[in-house]
Design an enzyme around this catalytic site. Structure first.
Site: not given
Length: 340
Positions: A57, A212, A215
């Protein structure tokens, strides 16, 4: 914030996991160190203790930022989960993959970046379809015996591999996987075919990434926010738009944000689920933290389930047929206690 046991272990983690893939700006986007610190401080202040990262990451910046933050405060308060498998350099063919050599090398580098002597939870990041699962398990078990890792977990791997691994670990007396990380949301329910049943059977906690859907389930794309999802993505197709509109409608009924509905739907599933909520802005985390105070009534859960339903395929769909249940249970299906 309430706490849940991670899988069949005694490890207590907060009901929302903080995803830190966006900590660092090395890829041209994300939160700088100051903002990342503020996000972690806010999360900890709300009772959060579960941090999710990976060696790759932000080219290692995520682990470095977490290391600086936790080193300066109470390291033992935090449950740090990181991952190995994906390349953090291109120097040789064994600097990536699930093999033992890469595992050991990657863990040593993660420990340095995290400024810690141990990793709480180490995930295999993505199955490479090359390394024998017993090699992976023995390597993880050795790291646990060395005190460099406390618990083993697995991510983005076929259900049959997970099942074989945990069965082998049980027979050999090795440490088993306690958590399974997969993409899971109202827009991605295919793990319900095999992966979630495997997690349920072995008592593993599911830690969904992208709960989600990048988004999409916040409704921002329907409101004209271009975001980072490219046109043509299945997160923006007609079916996804239809599901998102239902999420938004229920959010309006409950007087909460669509993100709260989407996250809470995963948390109210009939198995242990701890969604990973990423944040690159403090305001995003503050909004997501409000999810813990939301409850979705049964009628709305049913609406969400029906709106996002997928074809479970064979054999899961076959098991639900009335004639199959009649023949299998002799007409007593509704009267027999089911296993949790």
């Amino acid at each position: 914030m309430k706490y849940k046991l991670l899988g069949r272990s005694g490890l207590k983690v907060s009901e929302l996991c903080l995803g830190t893939m966006g900590f660092g700006t090395e890829n041209g986007w994300g939160a700088d160190k100051e903002t990342s610190f503020a996000i972690m401080e806010k999360y900890a202040g709300a009772g959060g203790n579960f941090l999710d990262t990976a060696n790759i990451y932000k080219l290692g910046a995520s682990e470095k930022i977490i290391g600086e933050f936790t080193h300066a405060c109470d390291r033992d308060y935090f449950v740090i989960a990181t991952k190995y498998s994906l390349h953090d350099n291109k120097t040789n063919p064994n600097a990536s993959g699930n093999n033992r050599k890469n595992m050991m090398r990657s863990v040593e580098e993660s420990l340095k970046r995290l400024q810690t002597d141990f990793i709480d939870v180490l995930y295999l990041h993505i199955w490479d379809d090359l390394t024998p699962i017993d090699e992976v398990l023995r390597g993880l078990d050795d790291l646990i015996k060395q005190g460099k890792v406390n618990y083993a977990a697995i991510s983005d791997t076929p259900a049959w591999v997970v099942a074989r691994g945990n069965t082998m670990a049980e027979l050999m007396g090795w440490n088993r996987f306690i958590a399974l990380q997969v993409e899971y949301s109202l827009l991605q329910r295919t793990p319900e075919r095999e992966l979630l049943p495997v997690a349920k059977h072995f008592g593993m906690t599911v830690t969904p990434w992208a709960p989600l859907a990048g988004g999409a389930l916040t409704g921002k794309y329907l409101r004209g926010d271009p975001g980072r999802i490219k046109e043509g993505s299945n997160r923006l197709d007609e079916n996804s738009r239809r599901i998102t509109k239902e999420v938004m409608a229920i959010a309006e009924k409950l007087d909460v944000e669509p993100a709260h509905v989407a996250l809470k739907w995963t948390m109210q599933q009939p198995l242990s689920v701890i969604p990973i909520v990423g944040a690159t802005k403090l305001s995003q985390l503050e909004q997501n933290l409000k999810t813990v105070d939301v409850t979705i009534p049964g009628e709305y859960m049913q609406r969400l389930d029906e709106a996002s339903a997928i074809d479970l395929g064979f054999p899961m769909k076959f098991f639900k047929e009335d004639n199959v249940r009649l023949n299998t249970y002799g007409g007593f299906y509704d009267k027999i206690e089911k296993r949790n």
